[in-house]
Design an enzyme around this catalytic site. Structure first.
Site, mmCIF file in Angstrom:
data_model
loop_
_atom_site.group_PDB
_atom_site.id
_atom_site.type_symbol
_atom_site.label_atom_id
_atom_site.label_comp_id
_atom_site.label_asym_id
_atom_site.label_seq_id
_atom_site.Cartn_x
_atom_site.Cartn_y
_atom_site.Cartn_z
ATOM 1 N N HIS A 183 -5.902 14.928 15.753
ATOM 2 C CA HIS A 183 -4.704 16.022 16.061
ATOM 3 C C HIS A 183 -4.920 17.194 16.955
ATOM 4 C CE1 HIS A 183 -3.739 13.592 12.590
ATOM 5 N NE2 HIS A 183 -4.161 13.981 11.871
ATOM 6 N N GLY B 175 0.771 -1.254 0.128
ATOM 7 C CA GLY B 175 -0.097 0.095 0.107
ATOM 8 C C GLY B 175 0.979 1.465 0.163
ATOM 9 N N ASP B 176 0.155 2.396 -0.083
ATOM 10 C CA ASP B 176 0.567 3.713 -0.088
ATOM 11 C C ASP B 176 1.216 4.184 1.173
ATOM 12 O OD1 ASP B 176 0.729 6.172 -1.146
ATOM 13 O OD2 ASP B 176 -0.538 6.864 0.737
ATOM 14 N N LEU B 177 0.675 3.725 2.318
ATOM 15 C CA LEU B 177 1.496 4.148 3.588
ATOM 16 C C LEU B 177 2.780 3.489 3.525
ATOM 17 C CD1 LEU B 177 1.036 5.723 6.271
ATOM 18 C CD2 LEU B 177 0.091 3.540 7.237
ATOM 19 N N ALA B 178 2.860 1.970 3.299
ATOM 20 C CA ALA B 178 3.991 1.504 3.558
ATOM 21 C C ALA B 178 5.176 1.810 2.702
ATOM 22 C CB ALA B 178 3.807 0.051 3.099
ATOM 23 N N ASP C 236 -0.952 8.767 15.977
ATOM 24 C CA ASP C 236 -1.461 9.951 15.607
ATOM 25 C C ASP C 236 -0.085 10.642 15.090
ATOM 26 O OD1 ASP C 236 -2.151 12.767 15.479
ATOM 27 O OD2 ASP C 236 -3.934 12.366 16.623
ATOM 28 N N HIS C 237 -0.103 10.810 13.851
ATOM 29 C CA HIS C 237 1.356 11.412 13.432
ATOM 30 C C HIS C 237 1.824 12.871 14.078
ATOM 31 C CE1 HIS C 237 -0.719 12.926 9.935
ATOM 32 N NE2 HIS C 237 0.210 13.791 9.964
HETATM 33 P P1 NAD Z 1 -3.665 1.684 0.330
HETATM 34 O O1 NAD Z 1 -5.073 1.113 0.018
HETATM 35 O O2 NAD Z 1 -2.886 1.960 -0.240
HETATM 36 O O3 NAD Z 1 -3.174 -0.137 0.933
HETATM 37 C C1 NAD Z 1 -4.057 -0.838 1.656
HETATM 38 C C2 NAD Z 1 -3.259 -2.311 1.692
HETATM 39 O O4 NAD Z 1 -4.193 -3.340 2.089
HETATM 40 C C3 NAD Z 1 -2.609 -2.776 0.244
HETATM 41 O O5 NAD Z 1 -1.454 -3.332 0.474
HETATM 42 C C4 NAD Z 1 -3.700 -3.931 -0.033
HETATM 43 O O6 NAD Z 1 -3.186 -4.987 -0.980
HETATM 44 C C5 NAD Z 1 -4.228 -4.496 1.196
HETATM 45 N N1 NAD Z 1 -5.314 -5.184 1.402
HETATM 46 C C6 NAD Z 1 -6.750 -4.706 0.899
HETATM 47 N N2 NAD Z 1 -7.578 -5.688 1.390
HETATM 48 C C7 NAD Z 1 -6.737 -6.868 1.907
HETATM 49 C C8 NAD Z 1 -7.232 -8.183 2.007
HETATM 50 N N3 NAD Z 1 -8.624 -8.476 1.931
HETATM 51 N N4 NAD Z 1 -6.260 -9.102 2.530
HETATM 52 C C9 NAD Z 1 -4.884 -8.597 2.325
HETATM 53 N N5 NAD Z 1 -4.551 -7.390 2.031
HETATM 54 C C10 NAD Z 1 -5.502 -6.471 1.682
HETATM 55 O O7 NAD Z 1 -4.121 2.114 1.768
HETATM 56 P P2 NAD Z 1 -2.825 3.079 2.418
HETATM 57 O O8 NAD Z 1 -3.027 4.504 2.062
HETATM 58 O O9 NAD Z 1 -1.640 2.371 2.660
HETATM 59 O O10 NAD Z 1 -3.429 3.286 4.048
HETATM 60 C C11 NAD Z 1 -3.535 2.101 5.061
HETATM 61 C C12 NAD Z 1 -4.112 2.594 6.407
HETATM 62 O O11 NAD Z 1 -3.289 3.766 6.828
HETATM 63 C C13 NAD Z 1 -5.525 3.247 6.155
HETATM 64 O O12 NAD Z 1 -6.260 2.606 7.380
HETATM 65 C C14 NAD Z 1 -5.479 4.629 6.081
HETATM 66 O O13 NAD Z 1 -6.546 5.336 6.635
HETATM 67 C C15 NAD Z 1 -4.162 4.563 7.283
HETATM 68 N N6 NAD Z 1 -3.331 5.827 6.950
HETATM 69 C C16 NAD Z 1 -2.906 6.238 5.635
HETATM 70 C C17 NAD Z 1 -2.131 7.245 5.442
HETATM 71 C C18 NAD Z 1 -1.123 7.510 4.174
HETATM 72 O O14 NAD Z 1 -0.330 8.481 3.945
HETATM 73 N N7 NAD Z 1 -1.432 6.721 3.150
HETATM 74 C C19 NAD Z 1 -1.764 8.286 6.566
HETATM 75 C C20 NAD Z 1 -2.664 8.076 7.721
HETATM 76 C C21 NAD Z 1 -3.396 6.856 7.857
#
Ligand code: NAD
Length: 493
Positions: free
Chosen positions: A245, A14-17, A182-183
């Site tokens: 926040h 995902g995006d966060l990772a 909570d970043h």
């Molecule tokens: P994203 O949609 O980019 O990634 C979601 C991940 O979950 C993907 O790796 C996807 O393959 C996986 N996934 C979804 N359904 C699945 C399933 N059934 N089984 C296995 N894997 C599954 O989302 P993101 O932006 O990375 O955000 C993740 C969380 O972090 C969310 O709750 C978001 O609110 C929170 N968050 C994100 C950010 C950010 O900067 N992106 C910031 C704060 C909080």
């Protein structure tokens, strides 16, 4: 000091990772908080190979470090070799069995002593399922190692849903094992609030109802909803910024002094501070909380929220919130805390203004009704970082006239660049078991309870949106909120 651990990242594609977690882990590796005895399992639905995963991790590091000036060496490759990919569907029990097998193998291979950090970088609706299976399928360490769970906002939409979410994970993890990110708490200027207050007799001695007239917190953004319309339509400014926040900042500004600066003492004082925020009736909430949604700018060059791509053209989602909270914590009993956040405002700035009480007697004025200018301490959080102290001094003219001067301290661009990213600091804290900069369940739940009243009050009426122009500082009512108390916003660009 380094720490051995196995990270299991759910949502590894995902995006966060990609944007935050891999670069943060790399920085910890580069600085020696992680040495060779660590491993990461990334899981998600896509069928990636380990080799492909390594390429993704290296590219995440490169993207994040483009401006860092790092000369390319072998470190990212060496770092990425610690990463393992496991295709995984969160609902499939067999996948947890495979995950346990891999986790146990890596534990032995890297001598990780059973230390495990589970990072849920996925939508919260999956948290309960994952936490349940981690326990049922024996992925949690039983020996001397630690089990820690890191989760991301949003923690629910209101108190009942937050409680349900919390209940769904608390069967597998105890509160002390749960690290809620909570970043904002990872940001250096937010962390320095405690230092400023309790590390300086000057401010500590004045931080009370006798000397502080009011506190103002502004988190203003100049951008609109951009590409986050899908999420924002389900959230709005209150859920996106205020409940988490802003309420965390409120607790840090209004809490009593902890006896010791450690996570337990700080947590207790923050919880107490939130419990001492006056709980409004719906009528009070309507009076003291203002919502807004941006329309086009005056020249019609920027779209209104309802015309943005991905939003409902009748949307009642708020892009602006202003409100007055009243603390009843003993030292600041009765002091109002004005809060404000919004999109498409005049200028991007996160800042806190501490407005001190005026000395009643102005011995310098010829006219007794002429008041002294108010002393204001401003903490600049972003994009500027630093402080401004506004106070009165004699002007160089004939006679004895006072006028305000600004004592300014700002971090330089070089100093700012040296501060670790919030995620780097927070992951290091979780690795070390330090919970100082994470949100406790009682903080999260209390903040929801305070905000739920406002939401319920708002839900009784259809808002007249849009009610502020892009590029302004929000609806007129947000100015009136302070004017009614004989005050005004310090930050008024
Ligand atoms: P994203 O949609 O980019 O990634 C979601 C991940 O979950 C993907 O790796 C996807 O393959 C996986 N996934 C979804 N359904 C699945 C399933 N059934 N089984 C296995 N894997 C599954 O989302 P993101 O932006 O990375 O955000 C993740 C969380 O972090 C969310 O709750 C978001 O609110 C929170 N968050 C994100 C950010 C950010 O900067 N992106 C910031 C704060 C909080």
């Amino acid at each position: 000091m380094n720490q051995k651990a196995l990270f299991i990242i759910f949502g590894g594609t995902g995006d966060l990772a990609y944007r935050k977690l891999y670069p943060a882990l790399f920085n910890l590796y580069e600085k020696g908080y992680l040495k060779e005895d660590f491993a990461v399992i990334g899981t998600a639905r896509r069928p990636w190979s380990n080799d492909h995963y390594h390429e993704v991790v290296m590219s995440a590091i490169e993207d994040a470090g483009r401006d860092s000036g790092r000369t390319n060496d072998d470190l990212p490759r060496k770092f990425a070799s610690h990463f393992y990919y496991q295709s995984h569907n969160v609902d499939d029990v067999d996948h947890y069995v495979a995950l346990r097998k891999l986790a146990d193998e890596l534990d032995e291979k890297y001598d990780l002593q059973g230390n495990r950090i589970f990072y849920l970088a996925m939508a919260p609706r999956f948290f309960g399922t994952i936490a349940g299976h981690l326990k049922d399928q024996a992925l949690l360490t039983k020996g001397n190692g630690f089990n820690r769970l890191i989760i991301e906002k949003p923690f629910g939409r209101d108190y009942p849903s937050a409680k349900e979410l919390n209940d769904s994970i608390s069967g597998s993890f105890k509160e002390e094992q749960i690290f809620r990110i909570d970043h904002y708490l990872g940001k250096e200027p937010i962390q320095s609030i405690a230092g400023l207050r309790f590390g300086n007799a000057l401010f500590n001695s004045l931080w009370n109802k006798e000397h502080i007239d009011n506190i103002q917190i502004t988190l203003s953004e100049s951008l609109g909803v951009e590409e986050r319309a899908g999420y924002y339509e389900t959230a709005g400014a209150m859920r996106d910024m205020v409940q988490n926040h802003i309420m965390q900042i409120v607790s840090l500004l209004t809490m009593e002094r902890p006896d010791v600066f450690d996570s337990e003492h700080l947590r207790d004082k923050k919880i107490e501070a939130l419990e001492n925020i006056q709980m409004y009736t719906k009528e009070e909430a309507k009076k003291y909380f203002i919502r807004g949604q941006y329309g086009a700018d005056e020249a019609n060059t920027q779209l209104g929220y309802r015309d943005e791509e991905g939003t409902d053209n009748q949307s009642t989602v708020e892009t602006f919130v202003a409100g007055k909270l009243i603390t009843h914590n003993p030292s600041l009993d009765g002091v109002p805390v004005y809060i404000r956040t919004g999109k498409r405002l005049t200028k991007k700035s996160t800042q806190i203004n501490i407005v001190f009480k005026n000395d009643d007697q102005n011995i310098f004025a010829k006219d007794a009704s002429e008041k002294l200018k108010t002393n204001v301490l401003t903490m600049h959080i972003e994009p500027d970082q630093g402080f401004t102290l506004e106070f009165n001094t004699k002007t160089g003219n004939q006679g004895y006239n006072l006028s305000p001067v600004h004592l300014r301290y700002r971090k330089t661009a070089t100093e700012k660049a040296q501060i670790p990213d919030a995620y780097e600091g927070l992951i290091r804290d979780a690795l070390m078991g330090n919970k100082t900069n994470f949100a406790h369940w009682h903080e999260v739940s209390q903040a929801w309870k305070i905000m739920d009243v406002v939401r319920e009050a708002w839900d009784e009426e259809e808002p007249a949106f849009p009610n502020y122009a892009s590029g302004s500082m929000g609806p007129e009512a947000a100015m009136q909120l302070l004017a009614d108390d004989g005050r005004k916003w310090v930050f008024n660009p």
